[in-house]
Design an enzyme around this catalytic site. Structure first.
Site, mmCIF file in Angstrom:
data_model
loop_
_atom_site.group_PDB
_atom_site.id
_atom_site.type_symbol
_atom_site.label_atom_id
_atom_site.label_comp_id
_atom_site.label_asym_id
_atom_site.label_seq_id
_atom_site.Cartn_x
_atom_site.Cartn_y
_atom_site.Cartn_z
ATOM 1 N N ARG A 178 0.805 -1.222 0.000
ATOM 2 C CA ARG A 178 0.000 0.000 0.000
ATOM 3 C C ARG A 178 0.839 1.275 0.000
ATOM 4 O O ARG A 178 0.441 2.294 0.569
ATOM 5 C CB ARG A 178 -0.973 0.006 1.185
ATOM 6 C CG ARG A 178 -1.961 -1.140 1.201
ATOM 7 C CD ARG A 178 -2.826 -1.187 -0.049
ATOM 8 N NE ARG A 178 -3.645 -2.374 -0.025
ATOM 9 C CZ ARG A 178 -3.282 -3.554 -0.554
ATOM 10 N NH1 ARG A 178 -2.123 -3.653 -1.188
ATOM 11 N NH2 ARG A 178 -4.064 -4.596 -0.485
ATOM 12 N N SER A 255 -10.996 0.811 3.051
ATOM 13 C CA SER A 255 -10.348 0.390 4.296
ATOM 14 C C SER A 255 -9.616 1.585 4.900
ATOM 15 O O SER A 255 -8.702 2.142 4.283
ATOM 16 C CB SER A 255 -9.360 -0.745 4.023
ATOM 17 O OG SER A 255 -10.042 -1.898 3.565
ATOM 18 N N GLU A 361 -4.940 4.590 6.086
ATOM 19 C CA GLU A 361 -4.594 4.437 4.678
ATOM 20 C C GLU A 361 -4.900 5.688 3.854
ATOM 21 O O GLU A 361 -4.160 6.015 2.931
ATOM 22 C CB GLU A 361 -5.328 3.227 4.085
ATOM 23 C CG GLU A 361 -4.914 2.914 2.670
ATOM 24 C CD GLU A 361 -5.441 1.572 2.195
ATOM 25 O OE1 GLU A 361 -5.624 1.414 0.976
ATOM 26 O OE2 GLU A 361 -5.662 0.679 3.033
#
Length: 369
Positions: A178, A255, A361
């Site tokens: 990520r 998320s 995130e």
């Protein structure tokens, strides 16, 4: 697959608008206004808009699909450059490999659908992810056993320091879980991406256990790409991860927390904390994360810390999704500060229970945890 196909849209003139509400352009539907808003529909317009904005003394924000942004209630006191560039091209390279070149402003799921329709495999497990193509290498987007790093070959970048455009190989982007060298910096702008996909209509090997079960195959098998796409979309809808304006569970940034990666020594201490809280017979899910490290499930930790699906935040205006504990959602009438309060509650609760720090995130604009 038809050969060397492409889609181009007519050029339009760059326009600048004053005081544009950013909440209307983020999937969370939160955030105050941008002082100025520029809509760029071609790569040339995008380059010119960024260069012009950089020549001023005010801050600049690049905006794509708004699916990974948390914008402050006061908004953004600068110029927002909206990436709305369009176009794609498929070029056979031989050996069953097709180079799929896509402009940064294309809708990501639309691109996945087009690749599947053209009989190209490799992107189907990334179906249903909101946002634009240009953001995918920045985050090294991934889902259901596939990451952008596995299919990306290169990107065209505008270097904001020099003002020049360069083609950069994927291997030099520092793609990891990520993240990439592009994340957390505004020094480069993604103009277009290139993917190496496979002709023949079959998916990449199915690596994710849940997806393999849904498809009724063993892990590692291939299936028709369209079948994999349909199964992924079905799974994502069940978790509230496919955008639907009528479903507040999808009014989110996806998320909100990444799965924490910790070293083995730290994991030993976490196991002791978990045993103290939940009992010594608890099976803690972990995943490989490189030598001496392992990845924990953020959703598992959140739930075991006492935050269940649907957990309500300030005034009932925000809540954890009723379908997926990793999604923090706007239930209507929320503010960004409401969302941040809920995020802090969850983060602090997991830390207090298990000694594990959760990291967000999304990208924060004018606000922080």
């Amino acid at each position: 697959m038809r050969r060397a196909m492409s889609r181009r849209l007519p050029l339009t003139v760059v326009t600048t608008t004053q005081s544009v509400p950013l909440g209307e352009r983020t999937t969370l539907r939160l955030g105050g206004p941008a002082a100025r808003f520029v809509h760029a529909t071609t790569a040339a317009e995008l380059v010119e808009a960024v260069r012009t904005a950089d020549a001023s003394t005010e801050p600049v924000l690049l905006l794509g699909g708004g699916s990974n942004l948390v914008v402050a209630d006061r908004g953004f006191d600068g110029t927002v450059v909206h990436v709305a560039t369009k176009g794609w091209r498929a070029d056979p390279l031989g050996g069953g490999i097709v180079q799929f070149t896509v402009e940064a402003g294309e809708d990501w799921d639309g691109v996945v659908a087009e690749a599947v329709a053209q009989g190209l495999g490799g992107l189907e497990c990334l179906s249903g992810i909101p946002g634009l193509v240009g953001a995918t290498p920045v985050q090294n987007v991934g889902a259901y056993g596939v990451e952008i790093a596995q299919v990306l070959t290169s990107v065209d970048l505008l270097d904001r320091r020099s003002g020049k455009v360069h083609q950069v190989p994927a291997a030099k982007l520092g793609l990891a879980y990520r993240t990439s060298v592009l994340k957390g910096t505004d020094q480069a702008v993604v103009l277009r991406t290139r993917f190496a996909l496979t002709a023949g209509g079959m998916s990449a090997p199915i690596r994710y256990a849940e997806l393999a079960r849904t498809l009724g195959v063993d892990q590692g098998e291939r299936v028709p790409a369209d079948a994999a796409r349909k199964a992924v979309l079905e799974l994502r809808r069940g978790k509230g991860m496919v955008l639907d304006s009528a479903d507040h569970d999808t009014w989110s940034a996806g998320s909100f927390f990444t799965n924490p990666i910790i070293d083995d020594a730290t994991f030993t201490g976490v196991l002791i904390r978990i045993a103290q809280v939940l009992g010594s017979d608890v099976d803690v899910p972990t995943y490989p994360a490189g030598q001496g490290h392992r990845k924990l499930s953020a959703a598992w930790l959140i739930e075991r810390a006492g935050f269940r699906k649907g957990h309500v935040g300030p005034g009932g205006r925000v809540a954890l999704s009723s379908k997926h504990t990793l999604a923090l959602t706007n239930r209507g009438g929320a503010t960004t500060e409401d969302l941040l309060d809920l995020a802090r509650e969850v983060r602090d609760g997991v830390r207090a229970a298990f000694g594990v720090e959760l990291h967000p995130e999304p990208v924060f604009i004018g606000c922080s945890l």
